[in-house]
Design an enzyme around this catalytic site. Structure first.
Site, PDB file in Angstrom:
ATOM      1  N   ASP A  76       0.862  -1.178   0.000  1.00  0.00           N
ATOM      2  CA  ASP A  76       0.000   0.000   0.000  1.00  0.00           C
ATOM      3  C   ASP A  76       0.902   1.232   0.000  1.00  0.00           C
ATOM      4  O   ASP A  76       2.093   1.141   0.302  1.00  0.00           O
ATOM      5  CB  ASP A  76      -0.896  -0.008   1.253  1.00  0.00           C
ATOM      6  CG  ASP A  76      -1.798   1.219   1.328  1.00  0.00           C
ATOM      7  OD1 ASP A  76      -2.435   1.542   0.302  1.00  0.00           O
ATOM      8  OD2 ASP A  76      -1.849   1.878   2.377  1.00  0.00           O
ATOM      9  N   SER A  77       0.307   2.371  -0.295  1.00  0.00           N
ATOM     10  CA  SER A  77       1.061   3.621  -0.238  1.00  0.00           C
ATOM     11  C   SER A  77       1.470   3.960   1.200  1.00  0.00           C
ATOM     12  O   SER A  77       2.372   4.759   1.406  1.00  0.00           O
ATOM     13  CB  SER A  77       0.206   4.754  -0.814  1.00  0.00           C
ATOM     14  OG  SER A  77      -1.017   4.824  -0.095  1.00  0.00           O
ATOM     15  N   CYS A  91      -3.762  -0.867  -1.967  1.00  0.00           N
ATOM     16  CA  CYS A  91      -3.990   0.541  -2.302  1.00  0.00           C
ATOM     17  C   CYS A  91      -4.916   0.659  -3.521  1.00  0.00           C
ATOM     18  O   CYS A  91      -4.596   0.153  -4.603  1.00  0.00           O
ATOM     19  CB  CYS A  91      -2.646   1.185  -2.610  1.00  0.00           C
ATOM     20  SG  CYS A  91      -2.753   2.917  -3.033  1.00  0.00           S
ATOM     21  N   GLU A 143      -6.725   9.765   8.976  1.00  0.00           N
ATOM     22  CA  GLU A 143      -5.426   9.664   9.657  1.00  0.00           C
ATOM     23  C   GLU A 143      -5.424  10.458  10.962  1.00  0.00           C
ATOM     24  O   GLU A 143      -4.798  10.058  11.938  1.00  0.00           O
ATOM     25  CB  GLU A 143      -4.301  10.119   8.723  1.00  0.00           C
ATOM     26  CG  GLU A 143      -4.164   9.170   7.548  1.00  0.00           C
ATOM     27  CD  GLU A 143      -2.813   9.186   6.866  1.00  0.00           C
ATOM     28  OE1 GLU A 143      -2.039  10.132   7.106  1.00  0.00           O
ATOM     29  OE2 GLU A 143      -2.545   8.254   6.086  1.00  0.00           O
ATOM     30  N   CYS A 153     -11.116   3.460  -1.412  1.00  0.00           N
ATOM     31  CA  CYS A 153      -9.862   3.950  -0.821  1.00  0.00           C
ATOM     32  C   CYS A 153      -9.636   3.211   0.502  1.00  0.00           C
ATOM     33  O   CYS A 153     -10.597   2.987   1.253  1.00  0.00           O
ATOM     34  CB  CYS A 153      -9.967   5.460  -0.577  1.00  0.00           C
ATOM     35  SG  CYS A 153      -8.554   6.150   0.309  1.00  0.00           S
ATOM     36  N   HIS A 210      -8.565   4.168   3.239  1.00  0.00           N
ATOM     37  CA  HIS A 210      -8.847   4.926   4.466  1.00  0.00           C
ATOM     38  C   HIS A 210     -10.335   5.060   4.781  1.00  0.00           C
ATOM     39  O   HIS A 210     -10.702   5.290   5.918  1.00  0.00           O
ATOM     40  CB  HIS A 210      -8.265   6.339   4.345  1.00  0.00           C
ATOM     41  CG  HIS A 210      -6.773   6.386   4.480  1.00  0.00           C
ATOM     42  ND1 HIS A 210      -5.928   5.659   3.672  1.00  0.00           N
ATOM     43  CD2 HIS A 210      -5.980   7.076   5.338  1.00  0.00           C
ATOM     44  CE1 HIS A 210      -4.676   5.910   4.025  1.00  0.00           C
ATOM     45  NE2 HIS A 210      -4.683   6.761   5.026  1.00  0.00           N
TER      46      HIS A 210
HETATM   47  N1  DGL Z   1      -3.987   3.985  -0.153  1.00  0.00           N
HETATM   48  C1  DGL Z   1      -4.602   5.039  -0.938  1.00  0.00           C
HETATM   49  C2  DGL Z   1      -5.812   4.456  -1.662  1.00  0.00           C
HETATM   50  O1  DGL Z   1      -6.381   3.456  -1.277  1.00  0.00           O
HETATM   51  C3  DGL Z   1      -5.009   6.224  -0.073  1.00  0.00           C
HETATM   52  C4  DGL Z   1      -3.831   7.037   0.437  1.00  0.00           C
HETATM   53  C5  DGL Z   1      -3.016   7.644  -0.686  1.00  0.00           C
HETATM   54  O2  DGL Z   1      -3.484   8.586  -1.353  1.00  0.00           O
HETATM   55  O3  DGL Z   1      -1.921   7.168  -0.905  1.00  0.00           O
HETATM   56  O4  DGL Z   1      -6.227   5.013  -2.648  1.00  0.00           O
END
Ligand code: DGL
Length: 267
Positions: A14-15, A77, A156, A190, A192
């Site tokens: 993931d990012s 991600c 977050e 997403c 989050h």
């Molecule tokens: N993990 C990213 C997503 O699911 C969200 C956070 C980011 O923008 O890196 O799109």
């Protein structure tokens, strides 16, 4: 234990730490799976970057995980899945599961009207990957997509309910339900957004005047992993990050429990 087959390690990237929601969902269906998780926390967010940049980062994440002899890769991600899935699949000698297909599958199953809304980062929405996935599953689906960039920092910060979260969700969701009053299902596209699920669901009900099914990719990705033949391991979690700032505070919000150990790496 089968004995004859090697143990299986699942690689998840993931990012950042948001993909720990996928680890959490995976733990529910495959508690014995060994997981190697990579959070590219030094370069998060991916959602505001170009598809080309996200593709480059995603390939670096894949290379890192392959070094740990993973036999299945999950792209937790949504942004990386939406923009780089084809490149990751082409570069990977092992099967790859992205977030978009399973999320779209969950939405199609939940929707009676065939009118579905998708919210995600700017890069995910611009990619139109969810539209493509939904249309390939159900060709005449009416899809309304909307980028909600403020929801990542809200999640977050832990501001997942209360006046600020409600107002931000209302501003994003009102135009979505105004543009198509027949929407009955909302995809949280997403990592989050599941943290804001209750607020998003309440606001969606308030602005549409009806109950709206709210679905996300995490549990459907875990179910998709279950469909692969995996030999059991010991249920270990090895977590790598490229930057550890705020990790101790952020990781438990997504994983549901404190992160006992992590390793810092450079990609
Ligand atoms: N993990 C990213 C997503 O699911 C969200 C956070 C980011 O923008 O890196 O799109």
């Amino acid at each position: 234990m089968t004995g004859a087959r090697p143990e299986t390690t699942i690689g998840i990237f993931d990012s950042g730490v948001g993909g720990l929601t996928v680890v959490r969902a995976l733990r529910e269906v495959l508690p014995w799976a060994d997981v190697v998780y990579l959070g590219d926390t030094a370069r998060v967010p991916y959602g505001s970057k170009s598809a080309r940049t996200v593709e480059r980062y995603s390939l670096a994440c894949l290379r890192f995980l392959l070094g740990y002899r993973v036999s299945l890769v999950l792209i937790a991600c949504n942004t990386a899945s939406a923009t780089a899935l084809d490149s990751v699949v082409a570069a990977s000698p092992v099967p790859v599961i992205g977030a978009v297909g399973p999320g779209a599958q969950a939405a199609v199953q939940a929707s009676a009207s065939g009118h579905i809304a998708v919210i995600g980062t700017l890069a995910t929405i611009q990619s139109r990957a969810y539209e493509a996935a939904l249309h390939s599953l159900r060709p005449h689906t009416a899809v309304t997509s909307h980028a909600c960039p403020l929801l990542v920092p809200l999640a977050e910060e832990g501001w997942t309910d209360g006046a600020v979260a409600e107002e931000v969700c209302r501003r994003y969701l009102e135009p979505v339900f105004e543009s198509d009053p027949a929407i009955d299902t909302l995809v949280l596209g997403c990592t989050h957004y599941p943290l804001l699920r209750a607020t998003i669901g309440d606001v969606a009900r308030a602005v549409s005047g009806r109950d709206i099914a709210v679905v996300d990719s995490a549990s459907s990705m875990a179910a998709a992993a279950l469909a692969h033949e995996l030999a059991p391991g010991s249920g270990s979690l090895r977590c790598f990050v490229t930057d550890a700032t705020r990790l101790a505070e952020l990781a438990p919000r997504f994983l549901g429990v404190p992160l006992s150990q992590f390793e810092l790496v450079d990609l």
